[in-house]
Design an enzyme around this catalytic site. Structure first.
Site, PDB file in Angstrom:
ATOM      1  N   GLU A 169       0.798  -1.223   0.000  1.00 23.64           N
ATOM      2  CA  GLU A 169       0.000   0.000   0.000  1.00 23.64           C
ATOM      3  C   GLU A 169       0.839   1.285   0.000  1.00 23.64           C
ATOM      4  O   GLU A 169       0.812   2.057   0.966  1.00 23.64           O
ATOM      5  CB  GLU A 169      -0.945   0.020   1.211  1.00 23.64           C
ATOM      6  CG  GLU A 169      -1.929  -1.127   1.240  1.00 23.64           C
ATOM      7  CD  GLU A 169      -3.042  -0.940   2.281  1.00 23.64           C
ATOM      8  OE1 GLU A 169      -3.020   0.064   3.002  1.00 23.64           O
ATOM      9  OE2 GLU A 169      -3.929  -1.796   2.354  1.00 23.64           O
ATOM     10  N   GLU A 375      -5.022  -8.592   1.217  1.00 24.55           N
ATOM     11  CA  GLU A 375      -5.651  -8.241   2.502  1.00 24.55           C
ATOM     12  C   GLU A 375      -7.136  -8.038   2.287  1.00 24.55           C
ATOM     13  O   GLU A 375      -7.559  -7.406   1.311  1.00 24.55           O
ATOM     14  CB  GLU A 375      -5.105  -6.922   3.076  1.00 24.55           C
ATOM     15  CG  GLU A 375      -3.770  -7.021   3.728  1.00 24.55           C
ATOM     16  CD  GLU A 375      -3.317  -5.690   4.323  1.00 24.55           C
ATOM     17  OE1 GLU A 375      -4.157  -4.878   4.772  1.00 24.55           O
ATOM     18  OE2 GLU A 375      -2.089  -5.472   4.334  1.00 24.55           O
TER      19      GLU A 375
HETATM   20  C1  FCB Z   1      -4.246  -1.909   5.672  1.00 29.43           C
HETATM   21  C2  FCB Z   1      -2.846  -2.182   6.165  1.00 29.43           C
HETATM   22  C3  FCB Z   1      -2.790  -3.207   7.275  1.00 29.43           C
HETATM   23  C4  FCB Z   1      -3.926  -3.065   8.255  1.00 29.43           C
HETATM   24  C5  FCB Z   1      -5.246  -2.982   7.525  1.00 29.43           C
HETATM   25  C6  FCB Z   1      -6.448  -2.856   8.440  1.00 29.43           C
HETATM   26  O1  FCB Z   1      -4.301  -0.633   5.113  1.00 29.43           O
HETATM   27  O2  FCB Z   1      -2.031  -2.635   5.108  1.00 29.43           O
HETATM   28  O3  FCB Z   1      -1.541  -3.103   7.896  1.00 29.43           O
HETATM   29  O4  FCB Z   1      -3.700  -2.004   9.076  1.00 29.43           O
HETATM   30  O5  FCB Z   1      -5.241  -1.892   6.640  1.00 29.43           O
END
Ligand code: FCB
Length: 472
Positions: A169, A375
């Protein structure tokens, strides 16, 4: 009807879970590790909820073997973790620290022994403080330093790890770290946001080249981005233009150079009051545009925007944390709205349709390279009941909806190879400290005891059967 059928996933679908170094490891001063920008930020008054720090976190650095046993119980096929740069190359320069590398070697070996595929992320936001002191991501040299660090880690772990991700990210590193200042290093400098974004892109390009030099030819190299799924509130041209602007800043500033080799013209136009973009040197875009083996996508919630209202300068609630400083360089007055629907404890609306949309978009934009959801998950206010169990039905609902979305995308022909649930453990949620629980395993931050939640058992069943049960 098809609605009632269980969703069967491809037999080689990778079922994973994800964490990040600063959020779980602790052991902040051990074995040669020096501070990262997050250690410093946590000690800056008012920046992190209740002054929480990652000093101990989940103490994963000492309890990793227990955590691997939890993964075995879940039947995980893959585990995505990040390497702490400050642990393996404390000053961000020079030779690697053996003890730091040994930790990740043992972790990777422990995973392989348990038949769990290790997936490494080289940078999940924890820049060595010394590199920030030298200017941080707005400084071009940081990209060169990253490539050197990537090479060191690849030399040490390339024989045992096949899945490699350069950055996690970069949007958050650049826009929240240097724009709104809600993330480390907490700077609020509009032009630095654009410079940081470019140097993160360059770090990805140079880092990928370094990885290719060192890694065996069957290694898979990619990047993880968190594109905004940006929706205009209405079809009015002003709202549609607001969505275009935010999409350029949130997503295309990274994915266009990475996937197509050039920055979007509209982005440069929107930001020309802030910068002339002379920090992009000849050849940079070609360097950023490396062939990739996969694209990692993180998704939590969509974003709804509308046109700026004249004279309105109130701070925007864009879902990325409150700040008087807008991260939206050149588009500061775009309005953000909360969509209707159930929300998680982060205030994020639960909307799996955004995940289908995202996957379909990048199926096309990434020219059919495989996609991974690196994620996806949700925070809820989980509590241990009198019997010591956590009945997190809302999280199960969230996961069910989003895995269903992944399945829909696969049925529509999108090449999604795996899903990494965020997160294995409750952990340090950045500026929210320990107040937000994303884990499928509950962590008591006093005793550090781990307790799998109902969602962990549910996920284990999904993994074991390779299919999503019919709900209800
Ligand atoms: C993302 C991050 C991760 C975590 C999630 C909830 O943006 O990559 O580390 O904090 O959000």
């Amino acid at each position: 009807m098809s609605e009632k059928q269980p969703r069967v996933f491809p037999s080689d679908f990778l079922w994973g879970s994800a964490t990040a170094s600063y959020q779980i490891e602790g052991a902040a001063r051990e074995d040669g590790r020096t501070p990262s920008i997050w250690d410093t930020f946590c000690r800056t008054p008012g920046k992190v909820f209740e002054g929480d720090t990652g000093d101990v976190a989940c103490d994963h650095y000492h309890r990793w073997s227990e955590d691997l046993d939890l993964m075995t119980e879940l039947g995980l096929g893959a585990y995505r973790f990040s390497v702490s740069w400050s642990r393996v190359q404390p000053t961000g320069r020079g030779p690697a620290v053996q003890r730091g590398l040994d930790f990740y070697r043992s972790l990777a070996d422990g995973l392989l022994e348990r038949n769990i595929t290790p997936a490494i992320t080289l940078y999940h936001w924890d820049l060595p403080q010394e590199l920030e002191d030298a200017g941080g991501w707005p400084e071009r040299d940081t990209a060169e330093r990253f490539a050197e660090y990537a090479r060191l880690v690849a030399e040490a772990l390339g024989d045992r790890v096949r899945l490699w991700t350069t950055l996690n990210e970069p949007f958050c590193s650049a826009f929240l770290g240097y724009g709104s200042g809600v993330h480390a290093p907490g700077r609020t400098e509009p032009e630095s946001v654009l410079k940081a974004a470019h140097h993160l892109n360059l770090a990805h390009g140079l880092g990928t080249q370094a990885l290719r030099d060192v890694l065996p030819s069957d290694a898979q190299v990619g990047i993880t981005v968190n594109p905004g799924v940006v929706r205009a509130r209405t079809d009015a041209p002003g709202d549609v233009d607001a969505a275009r602007r935010i999409d350029a800043l949130h997503t295309r500033i990274f994915t266009d150079p990475v996937l197509h080799g050039s920055y979007p013209e509209d982005l440069k136009r929107d930001t020309r009051q802030v910068s002339d973009w002379s920090f992009v040197k000849e050849g940079d875009e070609a360097t950023i545009h490396q062939p990739l083996d996969f694209l990692g996508l993180n998704y939590y919630t969509p974003t709804v925007v509308s046109a700026p209202v004249e004279g309105d300068t109130a701070p925007r609630n864009d879902g990325h944390g409150a700040s008087e400083h807008s991260p939206w360089v050149g588009s500061e007055t775009v309005n953000f709205h909360l969509a209707a629907g159930d929300r998680t404890d982060m205030g994020w609306v639960v909307d799996p349709t955004g995940l289908v949309q995202l996957l379909r978009r990048f199926q096309e934009e990434a020219s059919n390279i495989p996609l991974y959801i690196t994620e996806n998950g949700a925070a809820f206010e989980d509590k241990l009941d009198a019997g010591g169990a956590v009945h997190d039905a809302e999280r199960i609902g969230y996961l069910h909806g989003h895995l269903d979305a992944v399945h829909q995308a696969i049925e529509q022909g999108v090449d999604v190879r795996g899903y990494f649930l965020w997160s294995l453990l409750d952990n340090f949620e950045w500026a929210y400290g320990y107040s937000k629980r994303f884990g499928i395993v509950h962590v008591d931050f006093e005793t550090l005891r781990r307790t799998p939640k109902a969602s962990a058992r549910w996920y284990a069943q999904v993994i074991g059967s390779g299919q999503l049960p019919v709900e209800g």
